[in-house]
Write a protein that holds these residues in place. Structure first.
Motif, PDB file in Angstrom:
ATOM      1  N   ASP A 313     -24.090  58.211  56.296  1.00 39.54           N
ATOM      2  CA  ASP A 313     -24.915  58.973  55.364  1.00 39.54           C
ATOM      3  C   ASP A 313     -26.125  59.527  56.144  1.00 39.54           C
ATOM      4  N   PRO A 314     -26.535  60.799  55.976  1.00 40.85           N
ATOM      5  CA  PRO A 314     -25.967  61.802  55.064  1.00 40.85           C
ATOM      6  C   PRO A 314     -24.891  62.647  55.734  1.00 40.85           C
ATOM      7  N   GLN A 315     -24.160  63.393  54.893  1.00 46.04           N
ATOM      8  CA  GLN A 315     -23.181  64.368  55.360  1.00 46.04           C
ATOM      9  C   GLN A 315     -23.399  65.673  54.584  1.00 46.04           C
ATOM     10  N   VAL A 316     -22.627  66.681  54.968  1.00 42.43           N
ATOM     11  CA  VAL A 316     -22.837  68.000  54.349  1.00 42.43           C
ATOM     12  C   VAL A 316     -21.727  68.306  53.358  1.00 42.43           C
ATOM     13  N   VAL A 317     -22.006  69.272  52.500  1.00 43.06           N
ATOM     14  CA  VAL A 317     -21.028  69.707  51.498  1.00 43.06           C
ATOM     15  C   VAL A 317     -19.751  70.157  52.198  1.00 43.06           C
ATOM     16  N   GLY A 318     -18.593  69.783  51.631  1.00 42.66           N
ATOM     17  CA  GLY A 318     -17.306  70.192  52.175  1.00 42.66           C
ATOM     18  C   GLY A 318     -16.739  69.243  53.215  1.00 42.66           C
ATOM     19  N   GLU A 358     -14.243  64.813  49.021  1.00 43.01           N
ATOM     20  CA  GLU A 358     -14.814  66.047  49.582  1.00 43.01           C
ATOM     21  C   GLU A 358     -15.879  66.566  48.614  1.00 43.01           C
ATOM     22  N   PRO A 359     -17.154  66.255  48.905  1.00 43.71           N
ATOM     23  CA  PRO A 359     -18.228  66.647  47.969  1.00 43.71           C
ATOM     24  C   PRO A 359     -18.327  68.164  47.821  1.00 43.71           C
ATOM     25  N   LYS A 360     -18.577  68.615  46.580  1.00 47.90           N
ATOM     26  CA  LYS A 360     -18.652  70.046  46.273  1.00 47.90           C
ATOM     27  C   LYS A 360     -20.087  70.531  46.141  1.00 47.90           C
ATOM     28  N   ALA A 361     -21.019  69.630  45.995  1.00 49.72           N
ATOM     29  CA  ALA A 361     -22.424  70.046  45.815  1.00 49.72           C
ATOM     30  C   ALA A 361     -23.338  69.029  46.472  1.00 49.72           C
ATOM     31  N   GLU A 362     -24.526  69.515  46.906  1.00 46.51           N
ATOM     32  CA  GLU A 362     -25.488  68.599  47.530  1.00 46.51           C
ATOM     33  C   GLU A 362     -26.146  67.745  46.458  1.00 46.51           C
ATOM     34  N   GLY A 363     -26.711  66.587  46.902  1.00 48.09           N
ATOM     35  CA  GLY A 363     -27.397  65.707  45.981  1.00 48.09           C
ATOM     36  C   GLY A 363     -27.167  64.240  46.313  1.00 48.09           C
ATOM     37  N   GLU A 389     -20.490  49.092  45.315  1.00 46.35           N
ATOM     38  CA  GLU A 389     -21.023  50.450  45.270  1.00 46.35           C
ATOM     39  C   GLU A 389     -21.512  50.880  46.645  1.00 46.35           C
ATOM     40  N   ILE A 390     -21.439  52.184  46.920  1.00 50.62           N
ATOM     41  CA  ILE A 390     -22.011  52.794  48.124  1.00 50.62           C
ATOM     42  C   ILE A 390     -22.807  54.029  47.679  1.00 50.62           C
ATOM     43  N   PHE A 391     -24.060  54.152  48.198  1.00 54.50           N
ATOM     44  CA  PHE A 391     -24.878  55.333  47.895  1.00 54.50           C
ATOM     45  C   PHE A 391     -24.764  56.322  49.050  1.00 54.50           C
ATOM     46  N   PHE A 392     -24.622  57.565  48.696  1.00 44.37           N
ATOM     47  CA  PHE A 392     -24.375  58.588  49.715  1.00 44.37           C
ATOM     48  C   PHE A 392     -25.184  59.839  49.386  1.00 44.37           C
ATOM     49  N   LYS A 393     -25.795  60.435  50.433  1.00 48.70           N
ATOM     50  CA  LYS A 393     -26.565  61.667  50.281  1.00 48.70           C
ATOM     51  C   LYS A 393     -25.789  62.830  50.908  1.00 48.70           C
ATOM     52  N   ILE A 394     -25.613  63.897  50.159  1.00 44.39           N
ATOM     53  CA  ILE A 394     -24.903  65.074  50.632  1.00 44.39           C
ATOM     54  C   ILE A 394     -25.919  66.238  50.740  1.00 44.39           C
ATOM     55  N   GLU A 395     -25.919  66.858  51.942  1.00 45.12           N
ATOM     56  CA  GLU A 395     -26.847  67.968  52.195  1.00 45.12           C
ATOM     57  C   GLU A 395     -26.070  69.276  52.325  1.00 45.12           C
ATOM     58  N   LYS A 397     -25.248  72.102  54.473  1.00 54.37           N
ATOM     59  CA  LYS A 397     -25.272  72.459  55.887  1.00 54.37           C
ATOM     60  C   LYS A 397     -23.907  73.018  56.264  1.00 54.37           C
ATOM     61  N   ALA A 398     -23.924  74.038  57.044  1.00 54.04           N
ATOM     62  CA  ALA A 398     -22.677  74.719  57.347  1.00 54.04           C
ATOM     63  C   ALA A 398     -21.899  74.064  58.463  1.00 54.04           C
ATOM     64  N   GLU A 399     -22.573  73.297  59.388  1.00 48.60           N
ATOM     65  CA  GLU A 399     -21.901  72.716  60.545  1.00 48.60           C
ATOM     66  C   GLU A 399     -20.853  71.681  60.134  1.00 48.60           C
ATOM     67  N   LYS A 400     -19.850  71.603  60.989  1.00 46.07           N
ATOM     68  CA  LYS A 400     -18.797  70.600  60.819  1.00 46.07           C
ATOM     69  C   LYS A 400     -19.340  69.235  61.247  1.00 46.07           C
ATOM     70  N   PRO A 401     -19.066  68.155  60.523  1.00 43.54           N
ATOM     71  CA  PRO A 401     -19.620  66.836  60.898  1.00 43.54           C
ATOM     72  C   PRO A 401     -19.067  66.344  62.228  1.00 43.54           C
ATOM     73  N   VAL A 402     -19.898  65.562  62.904  1.00 49.47           N
ATOM     74  CA  VAL A 402     -19.514  64.972  64.185  1.00 49.47           C
ATOM     75  C   VAL A 402     -18.591  63.781  63.909  1.00 49.47           C
ATOM     76  N   ARG A 403     -17.517  63.713  64.702  1.00 49.25           N
ATOM     77  CA  ARG A 403     -16.528  62.650  64.490  1.00 49.25           C
ATOM     78  C   ARG A 403     -15.884  62.280  65.825  1.00 49.25           C
ATOM     79  N   ILE A 404     -15.747  60.975  66.087  1.00 50.78           N
ATOM     80  CA  ILE A 404     -15.014  60.501  67.270  1.00 50.78           C
ATOM     81  C   ILE A 404     -13.537  60.486  66.913  1.00 50.78           C
TER      82      ILE A 404
END
Length: 685
Positions: A313-318, A358-363, A389-395, A397-404
């Motif tokens: 957390d956080p990640q971006v929309v999409g 796959e989140p559709k909106a930030e928040g 429960e898990i709390f997650f923040k979605i921002e 941002k257009a960039e693709k998330p970093v992933r190993i």
């Protein structure tokens, strides 16, 4: 009460119609009353007739009216109680003086002495009796025991002068040995008595009754064990009865020597298991009993062990975020994922441990995991058994998330000191990625590389031990310490670990006693590897070769059972007990399993009240035994327990359809059966 003896004023045999005085001799003369009876010769058992009823007189007159062999009995009782004691004596009556004179002239002792091992025994023990007869005579011996009413024959006349008797009741036991010459026409020429006492076995008590199964669940094996206070020299029988919550009882093991029982329950609930124990020679229904209560659950309690996401957390929309659940317990677990936030989702209960969101909106979002077993019944509004429960923040941002994507090492295992290890990272996402590597040994940081564009590292361990390598990946424009990270672990040794590739056994489907079991172990780095072979039979260790260079091992089993071979391998430089261990098991049989069991009947038509014989044949096995069951009107009944008798004769009393079931097994096999067959037949009027 002192010993009671009987005396006669005339020596046996005597004449008919001649008066004979009988006297009872005892020390308690003043306090007793006496009754005299004669056992009249006749067919079958003696017919007892009173000579003189109970009185203070310890003497009476007896006048026999026909020849034969009589039994005289004297009963006594105390004047203050009705407790009876009796004594018996034989007396012969002949028809003439010449006959009596002839017998008296020839009468002599034929029994010299009787030898017994002991005069006191425990119930169930055997006593050996040896009769020493007169030298130079060809003699016959007969053995009788005093029963509840009269002498009962144990063994009729024969030349056998030895008797082995098994005690079946307690108290004072009296055995009569009768003797006569081989050519004699007399019923008996000499006799002697042997008396010994038989005492009860020590009392049997159940000391323990326990369930050996870790989990008591539906359709899983339940194992119960009973312990008693007796040593292994006594044969103890155990009987188990199961009682369900409705009070229905079922015998799941009739009396046997097996004190461990296993079974499974198909329905949840509370049960009671009752155990009866008794000695093999006990004449009681049981010597002791105990019960154990147990509750059968449909499954182990469900608990969420871990609920995590593959991205921080956080990640971006999409961005696709994978949530994984790790759950303990349950039988058939269902998962429900609920997303609460600007855009809500609810999967309902599904079987998947993995949820991709796959989140559709930030928040700000809350991801809820609920779990339950498919058989769980909701209690009010609570439709789950555990929740996290898990709390997650979605921002936005257009960039693709970093992933190993992957971590590649030059070796999968077998790390050796001073040999380099190459680690390469594959990652994706972001705009421009940077990499950092941190090396730890025993939890202490040893090396660190600053963030750079190089996605690989050559690491050379200089010491043996436990190493941990942390890989960090950071986007060029990220303000975090790292966007994603992962760990890999190394165990570095001073030498190359021994590796067992294969354990080869001789190609046999069935091993029998006397066959050779040939084991060959295929290892890497063969010259520097030592092998140790540990042989176990039915879980008991019987042989340990210690470490040696030989890669082949041969065993010729002398007894049936489960043979387990534990194979330990280690490098010659290994300082630990071993590097690797493998295990193989084979079953060795006394004989080929029983197969092809068949039921044969000769009769073409079966009728009411006419006997029918079912003959059974089978192949293989050793000392094959058979057990027969008959189904009549939908109910199975065991009609013949396991024995070597290979046939059963059945007499039907009513018409209709029947079935016969035959179980077969080798006598020495401790199983319910090895093979079975059944046959349906119809009984006609």
């Amino acid at each position: 009460m002192s010993e009671l003896l009987i005396s006669f004023d005339k020596e046996s045999p005597s004449l008919i119609d001649e008066k004979i005085k009988i006297k009872a001799i005892t020390e308690d003369k003043a306090s007793l009353e006496y009754k005299f009876l004669e056992g009249t010769p006749g067919e079958g058992n003696l017919v007892w007739k009173p000579i003189q009823d109970f009185s203070n007189k310890n003497e009476c007159e007896w006048k026999p009216i026909k020849p034969g062999e009589y039994m005289i009995m004297v009963q006594t009782k105390d004047k203050k109680s009705n407790t009876l004691k009796n004594a018996k004596a034989r007396y012969k009556i002949k028809t003439s003086k010449e006959e009596i004179s002839s017998i008296k002239e020839n009468k002599d002792k034929l029994i010299t002495k009787i030898i017994t091992e002991k005069d006191s025994l425990i119930l169930g023990e055997k006593i050996n009796i040896e009769v020493i007869g007169k030298e130079g005579e060809e003699l016959l011996y007969r053995y009788l025991i005093m029963g509840s009413h009269d002498w009962e024959i144990i063994k009729d006349y024969s030349t056998e002068n030895k008797l082995t008797y098994t005690t079946i009741e307690n108290g004072t036991i009296e055995i009569l040995v009768e003797c006569k010459r081989l050519a004699s026409e007399e019923n008996v020429e000499d006799f002697e008595r042997v008396t010994f006492k038989v005492m009860n076995q020590p009392k049997i008590e159940i000391e323990s009754f326990e369930c050996l199964s870790e989990n008591i669940l539906v359709d899983e094996e339940l194992i119960f064990k009973v312990g008693v206070n007796c040593d292994k020299t006594r044969t103890i029988l155990y009987k188990f009865i199961k009682i369900d919550s409705n009070g229905r009882a079922a015998c799941i093991q009739d009396y046997s020597t097996n004190n461990i029982i296993s079974f499974s329950e198909g329905t949840k609930g509370e049960y009671k298991l009752l155990c009866y124990v008794k000695d093999l020679f006990s004449n009681k229904r049981f010597d002791d009993r105990a019960y154990i209560m147990y509750k059968v659950k449909p499954y182990n309690e469900i608990r969420i062990r871990k609920f995590s996401s593959d991205l921080n957390d956080p990640q971006v929309v999409g961005t696709k975020i994978n949530f994984r659940a790790s759950v303990n317990g349950g039988k058939e677990v269902l998962y429900r994922y609920i997303v609460e936030g600007p855009v809500a989702e609810d999967t309902g209960y599904i079987r998947s441990k993995l949820f991709t969101w796959e989140p559709k909106a930030e928040g700000e979002y809350k991801i809820i995991l609920k779990v339950k077993d498919i058989s769980f019944e909701a209690n009010g509004e609570k439709d789950y058994e555990d929740i996290k429960e898990i709390f997650f923040k979605i921002e936005k941002k257009a960039e693709k998330p970093v992933r190993i994507v992957d971590i590649i090492t030059s070796k999968a295992n077998g790390y050796i000191k001073n040999e380099p290890i190459n680690i390469k990272i594959k990652a994706e996402g972001g705009t421009e990625l940077k990499y950092s590597f941190i090396v730890y040994k025993d939890g202490v940081e040893k090396e660190r590389t600053d963030y750079g564009l190089t996605n690989w590292i050559n690491f050379t361990p200089e010491e043996s031990g436990e190493y941990e390598l942390e890989v960090r990946v950071l986007d060029k424009y990220s303000d975090k310490e790292f966007d994603v990270h992962n760990f890999i672990y190394f165990k570095v040794r001073d030498y190359q670990l021994a590796e067992i590739d294969y354990v080869l056994l001789s190609q046999k489907e069935i091993y029998l006693v006397g066959d050779t079991i040939d084991i060959e172990t295929i290892v890497q780095n063969t010259k520097n590897v030592l092998l140790r072979y540990v042989t176990k039979i039915n879980g008991h260790e019987v042989e340990d070769t210690g470490f040696l260079k030989n890669k082949r091992f041969k065993v010729k089993p002398k007894a049936p059972g489960k043979y387990t071979f534990e194979i330990y391998a280690k490098n010659v430089l290994c300082t630990e007990e071993y590097d690797v261990k493998k295990e193989v098991s084979v079953y060795v049989h006394d004989a080929i399993p029983v197969t092809n069991t068949k039921i044969n009947i000769k009769e073409k038509e079966i009728k009411v009240n006419q006997e029918i014989t079912f003959e059974v044949t089978s192949e293989g096995g050793r000392d094959v035994c058979y057990e027969f069951y008959i189904m009549e009107k939908g109910t199975w009944v065991r009609v013949q327990s396991y024995s070597k008798k290979s046939y059963y004769t059945f007499l039907p009393f009513s018409t209709g359809k029947y079935r016969i079931l035959v179980l077969s097994k080798s006598y020495y096999k401790k199983v319910n059966y090895e093979d079975y067959t059944s046959l349906e037949f119809e009984v006609k009027p």
